[in-house]
Design an enzyme around this catalytic site. Structure first.
Site, short mmCIF file in Angstrom:
data_model
loop_
_atom_site.label_atom_id
_atom_site.label_comp_id
_atom_site.label_asym_id
_atom_site.label_seq_id
_atom_site.Cartn_x
_atom_site.Cartn_y
_atom_site.Cartn_z
N HIS A 44 -9.30 -3.48 -2.12
CA HIS A 44 -8.19 -2.97 -1.26
C HIS A 44 -8.50 -1.42 -1.31
CE1 HIS A 44 -3.85 -2.11 -0.13
NE2 HIS A 44 -4.20 -0.90 -0.51
N GLU A 45 -8.77 -0.92 -2.41
CA GLU A 45 -8.90 0.66 -2.56
C GLU A 45 -10.63 0.80 -1.87
OE1 GLU A 45 -6.62 2.42 -3.10
OE2 GLU A 45 -5.54 0.97 -4.05
N CYS B 119 0.79 -1.28 -0.09
CA CYS B 119 0.23 -0.12 -0.03
C CYS B 119 1.13 1.29 -0.08
CB CYS B 119 -1.00 -0.09 1.27
SG CYS B 119 -2.05 1.45 1.43
N HIS C 157 -10.05 1.55 1.67
CA HIS C 157 -9.63 2.88 2.09
C HIS C 157 -10.87 3.79 2.07
CE1 HIS C 157 -5.17 2.75 2.06
NE2 HIS C 157 -5.21 2.18 0.70
#
Length: 171
Positions: free
Chosen positions: A137-138, A95, A141
């Site tokens: 993953h994003e 990351c 966030h």
């Protein structure tokens, strides 16, 4: 223009991002700046919160077979939502907000993504493999979560120890 990337343990990374309602020139410029930032950092994905903007925007540019990341492969994903997640896969993730650390994370193997493009038009995407992993993953966030939070207790302790050691070595 490249933007500064905020890094762990910055508390801004814990903020849940807000939905985008204005699809205007400011958003388009921000998306272009995000692309420049991601490319200059050798990333394959970047969420708006990583550059201190808490809006539900992420970009992805998965390298092709030759490892090139042309703008023609860029995905600008706004207000994403995951549907029909299937299967599980383990992938070693890193990351831009947790530089220098890589850990195996379990994610869905495939999914359907509903989102809007830079003009606010609705889009649907079927994603598998690295693209599906990067999307998850994003989106994490955007929900204020980092990949290290998905680690087992022991691996998380190992990360914390390595992180503290790396911080001491920087001083």
């Amino acid at each position: 223009m490249t933007l500064p990337i905020i890094t762990y343990p910055n508390k801004q990374l814990k903020v849940r991002s807000s939905e985008v309602i204005q699809f205007d020139g400011l958003l388009h410029q921000f998306l272009d700046d995000m692309f420049d930032t991601m490319m200059s950092s050798n990333g394959i994905g970047l969420a708006a919160i990583q550059v201190a903007n808490p809006i539900r925007v992420l970009i992805l540019c998965i390298p092709d077979e030759e490892g090139n990341q042309g703008k023609e492969n860029l995905l600008e994903i706004i207000n994403p939502s995951i549907h029909n997640p299937k299967g599980n896969t383990l992938y070693q993730e890193g990351c831009l907000s947790v530089p220098g650390f890589y850990e195996d994370v379990e994610r869905y193997e495939s999914l359907t993504l509903h989102y809007q493009n830079r003009h606010g038009e609705p889009c649907t995407l079927e994603a598998t493999e690295l693209l599906a992993i990067a999307i998850q993953h994003e989106i994490d966030h955007l929900d204020g979560k980092l990949f290290i939070e998905k680690l087992t207790y022991n691996r998380r302790k190992k990360f914390e120890k390595e992180y503290k050691k790396a911080q001491k070595e920087k001083k």
